[in-house]
Design a protein around this motif. Structure first.
Motif, short mmCIF file in Angstrom:
data_model
loop_
_atom_site.label_atom_id
_atom_site.label_comp_id
_atom_site.label_asym_id
_atom_site.label_seq_id
_atom_site.Cartn_x
_atom_site.Cartn_y
_atom_site.Cartn_z
N MET A 81 0.84 -1.19 0.00
CA MET A 81 0.00 0.00 0.00
C MET A 81 0.88 1.25 0.00
SD MET A 81 -3.23 0.73 2.38
CE MET A 81 -3.18 2.24 3.29
N THR A 82 0.47 2.26 -0.70
CA THR A 82 1.22 3.51 -0.81
C THR A 82 0.96 4.38 0.42
OG1 THR A 82 0.98 3.44 -3.20
CG2 THR A 82 1.57 5.56 -2.22
N GLU A 83 2.05 4.91 1.00
CA GLU A 83 1.94 5.83 2.12
C GLU A 83 1.49 7.20 1.60
OE1 GLU A 83 2.58 5.61 5.47
OE2 GLU A 83 2.94 3.47 5.33
N ARG A 84 0.71 7.92 2.38
CA ARG A 84 0.24 9.26 2.02
C ARG A 84 0.90 10.25 2.96
NH1 ARG A 84 -0.85 13.35 -0.48
NH2 ARG A 84 -2.81 14.44 -0.30
N TYR A 85 1.53 11.27 2.40
CA TYR A 85 2.16 12.33 3.18
C TYR A 85 1.55 13.66 2.79
CZ TYR A 85 5.54 8.80 4.45
OH TYR A 85 6.13 7.66 4.94
N ILE A 99 11.03 13.90 -0.60
CA ILE A 99 11.03 13.38 -1.96
C ILE A 99 11.72 14.47 -2.78
CG2 ILE A 99 9.65 12.60 -3.91
CD1 ILE A 99 7.49 11.86 -1.77
#
Length: 70
Positions: free
Chosen positions: A1-5, A38
């Motif tokens: 699952m993709t982490e959300r920031y 990022i």
């Protein structure tokens, strides 16, 4: 699952302030370190911001100005 920031703009929305205010907190060192970078973009996990909201004292700030007890 993709982490959300959250970006600075999204953090500002969560806190009910403008992005410049969040940038000021960062500059003064009164804001949590980002959970991720990022490139040169900072990101915070929602739990980090939730904890910050729970521990900050918004009563000391009125309309972007410090009160006399700071």
């Amino acid at each position: 699952m993709t982490e959300r920031y959250l970006s600075v703009t999204e953090v500002a929305l969560e806190l009910g302030v403008v992005p410049g205010t969040v940038k000021g907190y960062i500059t003064r060192g009164t804001f949590p370190e980002p959970d991720v970078f990022i490139g040169d973009i900072r990101g915070w996990a929602l739990p980090t911001i939730t904890e910050y909201k729970a521990t900050r004292n918004p009563a000391k700030v009125k309309a972007g100005r410090r009160t006399s007890d700071e």
